[in-house]
Scaffold this active site. Structure first.
Site, PDB file in Angstrom:
ATOM      1  CB  SER A  57      34.438  42.767  29.165  1.00  0.00           C
ATOM      2  OG  SER A  57      34.311  43.953  29.920  1.00  0.00           O
ATOM      3  CE  LYS A 100      37.898  44.173  31.890  1.00  0.00           C
ATOM      4  NZ  LYS A 100      37.009  43.879  30.809  1.00  0.00           N
TER       5      LYS A 100
END
Length: 189
Positions: A57, A100
């Protein structure tokens, strides 16, 4: 005291040294080990945080399986900034830590239209993306003391756009990603 101990004591006194004391030596080693343990404990619980990225990701910034170190003190006197890579408690399951990039700040409106992220209606310039993003999203209004997170590999990232709880509370941010240490060393930006 036997004769050997007396001789050792006399020789030590002649040499200007203190006599060897086994009890004192053992206590000094115990203190060294306890101090090392306490230092390691404090460092890993209050100064740094380690994380491993199990998915793609965050590619190409952080690759699958990369191990990173974050700075727990990074936000002690400041707040997260857009573009920071952070380690945080996953809002849908706080037993997991996620990594993230901060995209939306408190009070901002975030929306994806035709693969472009818009912050308060203005397109966000992102030179760190792996590839062009596809799709649209609903409009997200980031609550006070919360952040909107997205992975750099937008087409393969399970992030704020898809979570049940879309926002990460500031108090759930554990640290700012600092550097990758495995499989290679690299400062993260």
């Amino acid at each position: 005291m036997d004769e050997l101990e007396k001789d050792n004591l006399q020789q030590s006194e002649k040499d200007g040294q203190k006599p060897f004391n086994l009890k004192r030596e053992i206590i000094s080693w115990i203190l060294v080990v306890v101090t090392a343990f306490l230092l390691a404990f404090v460092t890993t619980h209050y100064v740094i945080i380690k994380a491993e990225v199990p998915s793609g990701s965050m590619e190409n910034t952080i690759m699958t399986g990369d191990r990173i170190v974050g700075n727990r003190l990074a936000y002690l006197f400041s707040e997260p900034k857009r573009g920071d890579i952070v380690i945080f408690k996953f809002p849908d399951d706080e037993t997991q830590n996620y990594v993230k990039r901060v995209i939306g700040l408190p009070g901002e409106t975030v929306q994806v239209t035709d693969g472009v992220v818009y912050i308060n209606g203005e397109p966000l310039e992102e030179d760190y993306l792996k590839e062009e993003m596809y799709g649209d999203t609903e409009e997200f209004v980031v609550p006070k003391d919360c952040y909107f997170m997205m992975g750099d590999n937008r087409n393969s990232s399970y992030d704020s756009r898809k979570w049940d709880n879309s926002y990460v509370e500031e108090k759930k941010i554990l640290g700012k990603a600092w550097f990758r240490y495995s499989p290679s060393f690299d400062i993260l930006k």
